[in-house]
Design a protein around this motif. Structure first.
Motif, PDB file in Angstrom:
ATOM      1  N   VAL A 182     -22.370  85.396  16.167  1.00 14.00           N
ATOM      2  CA  VAL A 182     -23.839  86.658  15.607  1.00 14.00           C
ATOM      3  C   VAL A 182     -24.483  86.604  16.725  1.00 14.00           C
ATOM      4  O   VAL A 182     -23.995  88.084  17.554  1.00 14.00           O
ATOM      5  N   PHE A 183     -25.331  85.733  17.705  1.00  8.22           N
ATOM      6  CA  PHE A 183     -25.669  85.748  18.287  1.00  8.22           C
ATOM      7  C   PHE A 183     -25.727  86.070  20.248  1.00  8.22           C
ATOM      8  O   PHE A 183     -26.281  86.590  21.141  1.00  8.22           O
ATOM      9  N   GLU A 184     -24.428  85.188  20.201  1.00  4.22           N
ATOM     10  CA  GLU A 184     -23.393  85.447  21.730  1.00  4.22           C
ATOM     11  C   GLU A 184     -23.021  87.085  22.403  1.00  4.22           C
ATOM     12  O   GLU A 184     -22.791  87.118  23.049  1.00  4.22           O
ATOM     13  N   ARG A 185     -23.282  87.777  21.173  1.00  3.90           N
ATOM     14  CA  ARG A 185     -22.602  89.011  21.051  1.00  3.90           C
ATOM     15  C   ARG A 185     -23.588  89.991  20.938  1.00  3.90           C
ATOM     16  O   ARG A 185     -24.990  90.684  20.418  1.00  3.90           O
ATOM     17  N   GLY A 186     -23.536  91.162  21.689  1.00  4.90           N
ATOM     18  CA  GLY A 186     -24.264  92.483  21.678  1.00  4.90           C
ATOM     19  C   GLY A 186     -25.663  92.594  22.423  1.00  4.90           C
ATOM     20  O   GLY A 186     -25.582  91.072  23.368  1.00  4.90           O
ATOM     21  N   THR A 187     -26.743  93.352  22.042  1.00  2.00           N
ATOM     22  CA  THR A 187     -28.005  93.071  22.362  1.00  2.00           C
ATOM     23  C   THR A 187     -28.910  92.925  21.110  1.00  2.00           C
ATOM     24  O   THR A 187     -28.372  93.240  20.036  1.00  2.00           O
ATOM     25  N   GLU A 188     -29.651  92.688  21.540  1.00  3.94           N
ATOM     26  CA  GLU A 188     -30.639  92.504  20.497  1.00  3.94           C
ATOM     27  C   GLU A 188     -31.216  94.044  20.463  1.00  3.94           C
ATOM     28  O   GLU A 188     -32.006  94.198  20.645  1.00  3.94           O
ATOM     29  N   PRO A 189     -30.869  94.031  18.438  1.00  2.00           N
ATOM     30  CA  PRO A 189     -31.501  94.581  18.108  1.00  2.00           C
ATOM     31  C   PRO A 189     -33.135  94.718  17.547  1.00  2.00           C
ATOM     32  O   PRO A 189     -33.734  93.838  18.314  1.00  2.00           O
ATOM     33  N   ASP A 190     -34.044  96.013  16.962  1.00  2.00           N
ATOM     34  CA  ASP A 190     -34.588  96.612  16.610  1.00  2.00           C
ATOM     35  C   ASP A 190     -35.303  94.848  15.902  1.00  2.00           C
ATOM     36  O   ASP A 190     -34.741  95.152  14.925  1.00  2.00           O
ATOM     37  N   ALA A 191     -36.582  94.255  15.935  1.00  2.00           N
ATOM     38  CA  ALA A 191     -37.187  93.235  15.478  1.00  2.00           C
ATOM     39  C   ALA A 191     -37.058  94.120  13.877  1.00  2.00           C
ATOM     40  O   ALA A 191     -36.486  92.770  12.747  1.00  2.00           O
ATOM     41  N   ARG A 192     -37.727  94.807  13.465  1.00  2.38           N
ATOM     42  CA  ARG A 192     -36.812  95.478  12.125  1.00  2.38           C
ATOM     43  C   ARG A 192     -36.305  95.215  11.158  1.00  2.38           C
ATOM     44  O   ARG A 192     -35.711  94.888  10.394  1.00  2.38           O
ATOM     45  N   PHE A 193     -34.807  95.886  11.929  1.00  4.52           N
ATOM     46  CA  PHE A 193     -33.633  95.798  11.185  1.00  4.52           C
ATOM     47  C   PHE A 193     -33.127  94.123  11.202  1.00  4.52           C
ATOM     48  O   PHE A 193     -32.857  94.264   9.996  1.00  4.52           O
ATOM     49  N   THR A 194     -33.247  93.528  12.043  1.00  6.27           N
ATOM     50  CA  THR A 194     -33.543  92.397  11.787  1.00  6.27           C
ATOM     51  C   THR A 194     -33.978  91.536  11.215  1.00  6.27           C
ATOM     52  O   THR A 194     -33.891  90.582   9.535  1.00  6.27           O
ATOM     53  N   LEU A 195     -35.069  91.807  11.192  1.00  3.82           N
ATOM     54  CA  LEU A 195     -35.651  91.490   9.749  1.00  3.82           C
ATOM     55  C   LEU A 195     -35.701  91.900   8.210  1.00  3.82           C
ATOM     56  O   LEU A 195     -35.917  90.949   7.263  1.00  3.82           O
ATOM     57  N   ALA A 196     -35.467  93.034   8.110  1.00  2.00           N
ATOM     58  CA  ALA A 196     -34.707  94.164   6.632  1.00  2.00           C
ATOM     59  C   ALA A 196     -33.651  93.011   6.286  1.00  2.00           C
ATOM     60  O   ALA A 196     -32.959  92.911   5.590  1.00  2.00           O
TER      61      ALA A 196
END
Length: 120
Positions: A10-24
């Motif tokens: 999961v975490f080695e792909r793409g770019t870091e999203p907005d933290a609000r979406f990850t926390l949701a």
């Protein structure tokens, strides 16, 4: 230096999203875990309390609830990972597979309990 994060798939792909979406997404995962606990507790209570119901239907309903409760965390994990990957890759969010399956399980358990009540 940052530590590697789990799961790497999961975490080695793409770019870091907005933290609000990850926390949701994480809150949704935890809500499914609470749902799992409630399903297991309901199934155990149904059987352990030994209510004066048709024992075959009561046991069947308890097994459906406990089985759904045991499978829910795995399904929640896969759903969390798929959503997190989609967020990181800026792709559309995947559809939930859990809601329909749990809907069927809870409906089935409810019908079995209804039958247990109506058929002495």
């Amino acid at each position: 230096m940052t530590r590697p994060r789990f799961p790497r798939s999961v975490f080695e792909r793409g770019t870091e999203p907005d933290a609000r979406f990850t926390l949701a997404n994480e809150r949704t995962f935890l809500a499914w875990i609470r749902t799992s606990l409630a399903l297991v507790a309901g199934g155990v209570a149904l059987e352990v309390l030994g209510l004066d119901l048709n024992s075959a239907f009561r046991l069947s309903a308890a097994l459906v609830l406990v089985t759904a409760g045991v499978l829910t965390p795995a399904m929640a994990w896969w759903g969390w990972a798929a959503t997190e990957r989609a967020l990181r890759l800026h792709e559309p969010l995947p559809a939930s597979r859990m809601a329909p399956l749990l809907g069927v399980a809870v409906t089935s358990a409810g019908v079995l309990i209804l039958l247990a009540i109506l058929m002495p």
